[in-house]
Enzyme design. Structure first.
Site, short mmCIF file in Angstrom:
data_model
loop_
_atom_site.label_atom_id
_atom_site.label_comp_id
_atom_site.label_asym_id
_atom_site.label_seq_id
_atom_site.Cartn_x
_atom_site.Cartn_y
_atom_site.Cartn_z
CB SER A 290 -0.87 0.03 1.25
OG SER A 290 -0.09 0.41 2.38
CG ASP A 291 1.55 5.83 -1.14
OD1 ASP A 291 2.49 5.92 -0.33
OD2 ASP A 291 1.44 6.59 -2.11
CB ALA A 292 2.76 6.35 3.54
CB ALA A 294 -2.97 3.75 1.35
#
Ligand code: BGC
Length: 764
Positions: A290-292, A294
């Site tokens: 995932s992105d940070a 997210a």
């Protein structure tokens, strides 16, 4: 010729000296040869059979480490984290790795990730600038250097390449990506993956490549970072997917899912995207991160009400690992299995993908980095040489009226390098630079001074101090300089003007600072920030020769400056050797050959603006759609001047019609018609005249950057087959090659005029 072979030579020398040191330091590079996915999978399954639910959830939990890493040792020891990011000190990395390998129950090594976007210690030009090189070989070499430095620091995985196409320069992250075009982006995506990762995950001295952000982030509404994106099937397939498809075909081991919602479904919990498209259609076998934060962001986004639901929805959608700032939602997955809310096999599948990556990277055999080797690799002068070549090849000459450039070294006794970017190391590097040594960076002022040696007195002054209106998220890592007081503001401006007044030549360095582009750095306007235009006005009023060097991460509104300054060079954020490379071009050691990877708007109101638009019912009125401004760009896609000139002739096709399965060879002759050696990038565009859907007026389908001596002609060939001619058709709702007539143009930019035709036919 000279510059191309120079780059090759530098890289050959680099790899020649890199190989022995890599061989001597297996710990620094992970010297085990790549292991097949099947073999790695069998090892992973054996481990999974021994893991508790908590260990499984931990294995797919990744956490940021800022500052002191010691508090993380407990988590590593109890197996509640499988990967850490943002560390680049090999000693700290080894210490944590030792806890994982020697003190955790199963001894599973950690995977260390980092944003090695355009270099670690040696900073290359920002990705948008690298796209302007139109040189996949150079792009690959540069990312191989970045990988070498990363791996030597203990990093196993980079969150790059960033492949978000965008047609909106208000979006701050335009600087991190490949620009507007899917063909150029795809070629460069594959080159970056090969550079970072080598042949396959586990190549010695390389890192796992993690193309990001899947998918459609560059379509965030209004260019506002994180805002929703609404992307049609047609745009998704024809525009946003191709660079990711190319990266996956090149073997990328990881993909990062995006923050934003695509068509009302956040990307991290978007099963049609992650499962159907990424794994199904594109055949991706690696792991998705995932992105940070997210996963937790699904709460404010309004998809779920609890962190447990966020974790379950993301994992079930196909997002294997959670990147978190702490208190990750994936910590709740063990309980979710126990409560019967999550199938354990779903959890195992993601754990397996992560373990396979660790096994393929050779971490079970070589978990540590040889910290004794790190500094020698980070300070390898060959890396700096390649960075200078790369920067030189990324510069785009936008204007050169009266052939002011290249400058005559002996013509000016006093030279002033003026402007906020003139002597600022960090602005020379640009966003997503973390591991550099600032004092190694060559600023424009330093580059010009070195170039002129004792021939002239060179002085500098910033003159103005543009600042962004809101605090940058990167201010937490690097405090911006203190704002000038009102008195200082006046004094600085006067000082710069006095310097200009007493100089014979002024190089103005204008643009955007480190904080003005990148994440959370969108703008509503493309105007020159702060008082920069006032500085240009005052300096050009003096009537002296002025060259404008733009240091920035996106197209800016330079309409007024164009009328004031005869020579404008787009230098982007050119990296560690940036100032030296710009000086090489200003004084003619390097003939500029970069080309714009984006259409440059005149005005922010024209956005979105891109060359491959459709014809519409009124094609002849395409440049006058507004009554208060023409709708043509300031500079077209693919544009860039040279100190020489090029002509194209003899455009031919080897057959007039092609049936399915066949391809066609397009030939053209390019000649250097000027009086200097130089590079041009021959660009091939097609237009499908009719079809099951309407098609763009032009689409790039091939390019070659070539170096030509004075008077030299070169015959170039391009092949067009199914890969180039197929598209996702709204009419057919599928990938298709329509039987149709096609126009082909080849030339120096997207307005090329030399044309020919061919047809695709159905088999009889
Ligand atoms: C960015 C990613 C980056 C991650 C880790 C996020 O805020 O969107 O591109 O890789 O942080 O630094």
């Amino acid at each position: 010729m000279r510059f191309r072979s120079l780059g090759r030579l530098v890289f050959a020398a680099l790899m020649a000296c890199a190989t022995p040191s890599i061989a001597q330091a297996p710990q620094a590079s992970g010297a085990t040869p790549p292991i097949s996915r099947e073999a790695a999978g069998a090892r992973a399954d054996a481990l999974i059979a021994r893991m508790t639910l908590e260990e499984k959830a931990g294995q797919i939990s990744q956490q940021f480490v800022f500052g002191n890493a010691a508090p993380f040792e407990t988590k590593v020891r109890d197996g509640s984290v499988g990967s850490l990011l943002f560390l680049r000190d090999p000693v700290v990395i080894n210490r944590l790795q030792r806890v994982a390998v020697e003190e955790s129950r199963l001894g599973i090594p950690l995977l260390f990730g980092f944003d090695v976007v355009h270099g670690l210690r040696t900073i290359f030009p920002v990705p948008l600038a690298m796209a302007a090189t139109w040189d996949p070989e150079l792009v690959e070499q540069s990312q191989a250097v970045a990988a070498r430095e990363a791996r030597a620091s203990g990093i196993h995985w980079t969150f790059a390449p960033m492949l978000d196409l965008t047609r909106d320069p208000r979006w701050g992250r335009i600087v991190e990506g490949p620009g507007e075009d899917p063909w150029l982006a795809s070629v460069l995506a594959a080159a970056q993956v090969r550079g970072f990762q080598g042949e396959a995950v586990g190549t010695p001295g390389r890192v796992i490549a993690g193309p990001k952000h899947f998918i459609g982030y560059g379509a965030s509404e209004g260019g506002r970072d994180y805002d929703s994106a609404y992307v049609s099937d047609v745009q998704l397939h024809n525009l946003y997917v191709p660079p990711f498809a190319a990266a996956i075909e090149a073997g990328a081991g990881n993909v990062m899912s995006a923050y934003m919602e695509l068509n009302d479904l956040p990307a991290v919990a978007n099963r049609p995207l992650l499962d159907d498209l990424l794994r199904g259609e594109l055949g991706f076998e690696g792991f998705v991160v995932s992105d940070a934060n997210a996963v937790r962001s699904l709460l404010p986004q309004g998809l779920v009400a609890t962190a447990a639901d966020a974790a379950i929805r993301s994992l079930e959608a196909g997002n294997d690992m959670e990147m978190s700032l702490g208190n990750g939602a994936y910590g709740q997955l063990a309980a979710a299995v126990r409560e019967g809310r999550l199938d354990e096999q779903t959890l195992d599948q993601s754990v397996r993908r992560v373990l396979i990556a660790k096994i393929q990277m050779g971490l079970f055999e070589q978990p540590y980095v040889d910290a004794g080797q790190t500094e020698a690799i980070l300070s390898d002068p060959e890396h700096r040489r390649l960075a200078r070549t790369a920067a030189g090849r990324s510069l785009v000459l936008l204007e050169n009226r009266g052939s002011l450039l290249p400058l005559d070294r002996t013509a000016y006794g006093r030279v002033a390098v003026i402007g906020p970017m003139a002597d600022s190391a960090i602005d020379t590097l640009g966003p997503w630079s973390f591991g550099e040594k600032l004092d190694e960076t060559v600023t424009l002022y330093q580059g010009v001074r070195a170039e002129l040696g004792g021939l002239a007195t060179v002085e500098t002054a910033p003159g103005v101090q543009p600042r962004r209106g809101t605090r940058s998220m990167f201010a937490a890592f690097r405090a911006p300089p203190a704002a000038w007081s009102a008195d200082e503001t006046v004094q600085q401006f006067d000082r710069a003007l006095d310097l200009a007044r007493t100089s014979d030549l002024i190089v103005l360095a204008i643009g955007e600072d480190f904080y003005m582009s990148g994440e959370q750095a969108s703008r509503a306007s493309l105007a020159l920030a702060g008082e920069q235009q006032r500085l240009i006005d005052a300096v050009t009023d003096l009537g002296k020769p002025v060259v404008l060097v733009l240091i920035n991460g996106r197209p800016l509104d330079i309409r007024r400056a164009i009328t004031q300054v005869p020579a404008i060079l787009e230098a982007w954020h050119p990296g560690t050797e940036g100032g030296a490379a710009v000086a090489d071009v200003l004084f003619g050691d390097v003939n500029p050959g970069g080309r714009l990877p984006i259409t440059w708007p005149k005005d922010v109101g024209q956005i979105p603006i891109y060359y491959s638009h459709n014809a519409t019912k009124d094609p002849t009125g395409a440049a006058s759609r507004y009554w208060d401004l023409d709708s043509a760009p300031l500079y077209p896609f693919g544009y860039g001047l040279s100190y020489t000139t090029f002509a194209y002739s003899e455009l031919t096709v080897d057959r007039a019609t092609i049936a399915p399965g066949q391809s066609i060879v397009v030939s053209v002759v390019v000649t250097n018609t000027g009086d200097r050696a130089g590079d041009d990038t021959a660009q091939l565009y097609i237009r499908q005249r009719t079809g099951s859907s309407t098609r763009p007026v032009r689409e790039l389908k091939g390019f070659q950057r070539v170096a030509l001596a004075v008077g030299e002609s070169r015959k170039l060939t391009f092949t067009l087959g199914e890969k180039e001619l197929r598209y996702w058709s709204a009419g057919a709702r599928d990938w298709i090659v329509d039987p149709a007539a096609f126009d082909v143009w080849v030339g120096s930019d997207s307005t090329a005029q030399l044309a020919t035709q061919f047809e695709t036919i159905r088999p009889q």
